[in-house]
Write a protein that holds these residues in place. Structure first.
Motif, PDB file in Angstrom:
ATOM      1  N   PRO A   1      81.513 -52.996 -44.617  1.00  0.00           N
ATOM      2  CA  PRO A   1      82.604 -53.970 -44.706  1.00  0.00           C
ATOM      3  C   PRO A   1      82.285 -55.095 -45.684  1.00  0.00           C
ATOM      4  CG  PRO A   1      81.231 -54.482 -42.810  1.00  0.00           C
ATOM      5  CD  PRO A   1      80.591 -53.286 -43.506  1.00  0.00           C
ATOM      6  N   GLY A   2      83.162 -56.115 -45.711  1.00  0.00           N
ATOM      7  CA  GLY A   2      82.849 -57.383 -46.371  1.00  0.00           C
ATOM      8  C   GLY A   2      82.978 -57.364 -47.874  1.00  0.00           C
TER       9      GLY A   2
ATOM     10  N   GLU B   1      75.186 -49.119 -40.652  1.00  0.00           N
ATOM     11  CA  GLU B   1      75.733 -50.221 -41.457  1.00  0.00           C
ATOM     12  C   GLU B   1      74.689 -50.758 -42.419  1.00  0.00           C
ATOM     13  OE1 GLU B   1      77.632 -53.560 -39.464  1.00  0.00           O
ATOM     14  OE2 GLU B   1      78.030 -54.512 -41.389  1.00  0.00           O
TER      15      GLU B   1
ATOM     16  N   ASP C   1      65.422 -52.571 -48.537  1.00  0.00           N
ATOM     17  CA  ASP C   1      66.302 -52.706 -49.699  1.00  0.00           C
ATOM     18  C   ASP C   1      66.950 -51.342 -49.913  1.00  0.00           C
ATOM     19  OD1 ASP C   1      67.444 -52.761 -52.206  1.00  0.00           O
ATOM     20  OD2 ASP C   1      65.709 -53.638 -53.219  1.00  0.00           O
ATOM     21  N   PHE C   2      68.218 -51.226 -49.537  1.00  0.00           N
ATOM     22  CA  PHE C   2      68.839 -49.885 -49.620  1.00  0.00           C
ATOM     23  C   PHE C   2      69.166 -49.485 -51.059  1.00  0.00           C
ATOM     24  CE2 PHE C   2      72.601 -52.549 -48.524  1.00  0.00           C
ATOM     25  CZ  PHE C   2      73.382 -52.290 -49.638  1.00  0.00           C
ATOM     26  N   ILE C   3      69.200 -50.432 -51.968  1.00  0.00           N
ATOM     27  CA  ILE C   3      69.407 -50.031 -53.370  1.00  0.00           C
ATOM     28  C   ILE C   3      68.149 -49.309 -53.856  1.00  0.00           C
ATOM     29  CG2 ILE C   3      69.815 -50.810 -55.746  1.00  0.00           C
ATOM     30  CD1 ILE C   3      71.174 -53.281 -54.559  1.00  0.00           C
TER      31      ILE C   3
ATOM     32  N   SER D   1      81.221 -55.871 -49.846  1.00  0.00           N
ATOM     33  CA  SER D   1      79.893 -55.870 -50.475  1.00  0.00           C
ATOM     34  C   SER D   1      79.841 -54.872 -51.629  1.00  0.00           C
ATOM     35  CB  SER D   1      78.817 -55.504 -49.443  1.00  0.00           C
ATOM     36  OG  SER D   1      78.702 -56.521 -48.478  1.00  0.00           O
TER      37      SER D   1
ATOM     38  N   GLY E   1      73.393 -53.404 -45.091  1.00  0.00           N
ATOM     39  CA  GLY E   1      73.717 -54.815 -45.365  1.00  0.00           C
ATOM     40  C   GLY E   1      74.470 -55.440 -44.208  1.00  0.00           C
ATOM     41  N   ALA E   2      73.984 -55.228 -42.980  1.00  0.00           N
ATOM     42  CA  ALA E   2      74.741 -55.624 -41.782  1.00  0.00           C
ATOM     43  C   ALA E   2      74.731 -57.126 -41.536  1.00  0.00           C
ATOM     44  CB  ALA E   2      74.180 -54.899 -40.558  1.00  0.00           C
TER      45      ALA E   2
ATOM     46  N   LYS F   1      80.611 -57.948 -37.351  1.00  0.00           N
ATOM     47  CA  LYS F   1      81.799 -57.103 -37.543  1.00  0.00           C
ATOM     48  C   LYS F   1      81.707 -55.780 -36.809  1.00  0.00           C
ATOM     49  CE  LYS F   1      83.125 -59.160 -41.909  1.00  0.00           C
ATOM     50  NZ  LYS F   1      82.959 -59.076 -43.371  1.00  0.00           N
TER      51      LYS F   1
ATOM     52  N   TYR G   1      69.600 -63.582 -50.431  1.00  0.00           N
ATOM     53  CA  TYR G   1      69.540 -63.534 -48.970  1.00  0.00           C
ATOM     54  C   TYR G   1      68.142 -63.739 -48.392  1.00  0.00           C
ATOM     55  CZ  TYR G   1      74.288 -61.977 -49.593  1.00  0.00           C
ATOM     56  OH  TYR G   1      75.603 -61.910 -49.961  1.00  0.00           O
TER      57      TYR G   1
ATOM     58  N   ASP H   1      69.123 -54.205 -43.522  1.00  0.00           N
ATOM     59  CA  ASP H   1      69.345 -55.385 -44.364  1.00  0.00           C
ATOM     60  C   ASP H   1      68.045 -55.758 -45.062  1.00  0.00           C
ATOM     61  OD1 ASP H   1      71.885 -57.564 -44.255  1.00  0.00           O
ATOM     62  OD2 ASP H   1      70.033 -58.265 -45.195  1.00  0.00           O
ATOM     63  N   ILE H   2      68.195 -56.275 -46.277  1.00  0.00           N
ATOM     64  CA  ILE H   2      67.028 -56.721 -47.044  1.00  0.00           C
ATOM     65  C   ILE H   2      66.405 -57.946 -46.379  1.00  0.00           C
ATOM     66  CG2 ILE H   2      68.309 -58.259 -48.609  1.00  0.00           C
ATOM     67  CD1 ILE H   2      66.608 -57.022 -50.908  1.00  0.00           C
ATOM     68  N   ALA H   3      67.220 -58.722 -45.649  1.00  0.00           N
ATOM     69  CA  ALA H   3      66.714 -59.883 -44.899  1.00  0.00           C
ATOM     70  C   ALA H   3      66.318 -59.381 -43.511  1.00  0.00           C
ATOM     71  CB  ALA H   3      67.790 -60.963 -44.825  1.00  0.00           C
TER      72      ALA H   3
ATOM     73  N   LYS I   1      70.993 -59.424 -54.671  1.00  0.00           N
ATOM     74  CA  LYS I   1      70.322 -59.144 -53.397  1.00  0.00           C
ATOM     75  C   LYS I   1      69.296 -60.234 -53.062  1.00  0.00           C
ATOM     76  CE  LYS I   1      66.939 -55.946 -55.411  1.00  0.00           C
ATOM     77  NZ  LYS I   1      66.529 -54.538 -55.540  1.00  0.00           N
TER      78      LYS I   1
HETATM   79  C1  LIG Z   1      77.983 -60.305 -48.384  1.00  0.00           C
HETATM   80  S1  LIG Z   1      76.830 -60.098 -47.054  1.00  0.00           S
HETATM   81  C2  LIG Z   1      77.806 -59.112 -45.935  1.00  0.00           C
HETATM   82  C3  LIG Z   1      77.292 -59.125 -44.512  1.00  0.00           C
HETATM   83  C4  LIG Z   1      78.140 -58.322 -43.521  1.00  0.00           C
HETATM   84  N1  LIG Z   1      78.096 -56.893 -43.834  1.00  0.00           N
HETATM   85  C5  LIG Z   1      79.572 -58.804 -43.522  1.00  0.00           C
HETATM   86  O1  LIG Z   1      80.441 -58.071 -43.968  1.00  0.00           O
HETATM   87  O2  LIG Z   1      79.805 -59.922 -43.034  1.00  0.00           O
HETATM   88  C6  LIG Z   1      75.748 -58.895 -47.768  1.00  0.00           C
HETATM   89  C7  LIG Z   1      74.602 -58.493 -46.865  1.00  0.00           C
HETATM   90  O3  LIG Z   1      73.936 -57.390 -47.473  1.00  0.00           O
HETATM   91  C8  LIG Z   1      72.538 -57.647 -47.532  1.00  0.00           C
HETATM   92  N2  LIG Z   1      72.024 -56.994 -48.743  1.00  0.00           N
HETATM   93  C9  LIG Z   1      72.340 -57.285 -50.029  1.00  0.00           C
HETATM   94  N3  LIG Z   1      71.702 -56.456 -50.868  1.00  0.00           N
HETATM   95  C10 LIG Z   1      70.960 -55.617 -50.094  1.00  0.00           C
HETATM   96  C11 LIG Z   1      70.073 -54.542 -50.378  1.00  0.00           C
HETATM   97  N4  LIG Z   1      69.828 -54.155 -51.636  1.00  0.00           N
HETATM   98  N5  LIG Z   1      69.472 -53.898 -49.348  1.00  0.00           N
HETATM   99  C12 LIG Z   1      69.720 -54.287 -48.055  1.00  0.00           C
HETATM  100  N6  LIG Z   1      70.558 -55.307 -47.737  1.00  0.00           N
HETATM  101  C13 LIG Z   1      71.168 -55.959 -48.734  1.00  0.00           C
HETATM  102  C14 LIG Z   1      72.405 -59.149 -47.549  1.00  0.00           C
HETATM  103  O4  LIG Z   1      71.147 -59.586 -47.064  1.00  0.00           O
HETATM  104  C15 LIG Z   1      73.574 -59.578 -46.657  1.00  0.00           C
HETATM  105  O5  LIG Z   1      73.215 -59.650 -45.298  1.00  0.00           O
END
Ligand SMILES: C[S@@+](CC[C@H](N)C(=O)[O-])C[C@H]1O[C@@H](n2cnc3c(N)ncnc32)[C@H](O)[C@@H]1O
Length: 313
Positions: free
Chosen positions: A157-158, A82, A135-137, A160, A84-85, A90, A36, A107-109, A33
């Protein structure tokens, strides 16, 4: 209907604590995480454009081809959520087709998320867009007060979900189940097991963008924690481990060296690895077994060129 951004990241020293804990462990590791920051978000978007990293494009093709079926299987949706959007690209396809009243992205970012989500409220004037920097975790449940009543769809999606070990993935899916509430559904995209050479190539693009993404983690620690990593003394190393069914991404020390970070000294032996990410690959049935443990029931599944999208209720 408007746009609202809320920063739910609690003021804690997570990055410092998690990184120092990870560097003291054996083998050394840092949670993915932390890839990002703003530079990491831009590099991830660049990875998606690399010819070897077909995952994003394949998922988009699958969604385009099967959207009418997916919409029919979903039925009415009032709110899309969504986690981690990222760049929020998407979800547009779902907004165009499902016309929900609400969208909640997290999103964490936080700053890049807000910048990506705000235009959605202009492009979809009937949509209420809520962006949560969080941070959703750590605390997915903090999003609950921001979720309107009605039929919810969690969209993830993605692939993740592949960043989590199977037991962690199941636990996260169970938290999504709670967030979606009784009538809620889950639409999730994940990468399928396939020819290991194809997988290997995807994480070793010729232009070196995945390598730059991996090394940016060290640059981030230099910027934010005053560390002194020399990026030329670490090598991006990613490979598919067919026994574990995952891509493993590492930064391997090219020399015996000490680095300094947040007032501490950390020793790397020559060849020692700092593990940065796992990306698990699944068979469709393996994944649905994990989702079932989490309390989800498979409603429909689509596959295209090594990628899967599954719908759960
Ligand atoms: C692999 S990217 C996927 C982005 C988008 N969902 C896609 O499919 O194109 C993972 C995304 O999840 C976010 N992310 C990762 N860990 C996270 C967390 N613990 N809490 C919130 N967002 C998180 C990252 O910042 C990033 O934008």
């Amino acid at each position: 209907m408007g746009f609202a951004y809320t920063d739910l990241s609690v003021d804690r020293d997570d990055l410092r604590d998690d990184v120092l804990t990870g560097l003291a462990a054996s083998p050394k590791s840092i949670p993915p995480k932390y890839f990002y920051d703003e530079a990491g978000c831009r590099l991830f978007e660049a990875i998606c454009a690399q010819p070897e990293y077909v995952l994003c494009r394949t998922e988009q093709s699958l969604m385009a081809a099967h959207l009418p079926d997916i919409a029919a299987a979903l039925g009415p949706v009032d709110c899309i959520i969504e986690p981690g959007a990222g760049d929020c690209v998407k979800v547009r396809r779902l907004l165009d087709t499902l016309h929900p009243a609400n969208l909640v992205v997290m999103d964490i970012a936080g700053a890049p998320l807000a910048a990506a989500a705000e235009p959605l409220s202009r492009d979809y004037p009937a949509l209420a867009v809520t962006a949560l920097g969080m941070d959703f975790i750590h605390d997915l449940e903090a999003a609950t007060p921001y979720l309107p009543a009605g039929r919810r769809l969690v969209y993830y999606p993605g692939s993740s979900i592949g960043n989590f070990a199977p037991d962690e993935a199941s636990a996260l899916l169970a938290r999504f189940r709670q967030l979606a509430s009784a009538q809620g559904q889950l639409l999730i995209g994940f990468d399928l097991k396939k020819d290991p050479q194809r997988l290997h190539a995807a994480y070793n693009d010729a232009a070196g963008v995945t390598a730059a993404f991996n090394l940016n983690l060290l640059a981030r620690l230099n910027r934010e924690l005053g560390a002194d990593f020399d990026l030329t003394r670490f090598r991006h190393y990613a490979f598919y481990n067919p026994v574990a069914g995952r891509i493993e991404m590492h930064l391997v020390s090219l020399a015996e060296q000490d680095i300094h970070i947040a007032g501490q000294r950390v020793h790397f032996a020559l060849g020692e690895t700092l593990h940065t990410e796992h990306s698990y690959k699944f068979r469709g049935d393996e994944f649905s077994a994990l989702a079932q443990i989490a309390g989800w029931t498979l409603k429909a599944a689509w596959e295209h060129d090594g990628f899967a999208v599954q719908l759960y209720g």
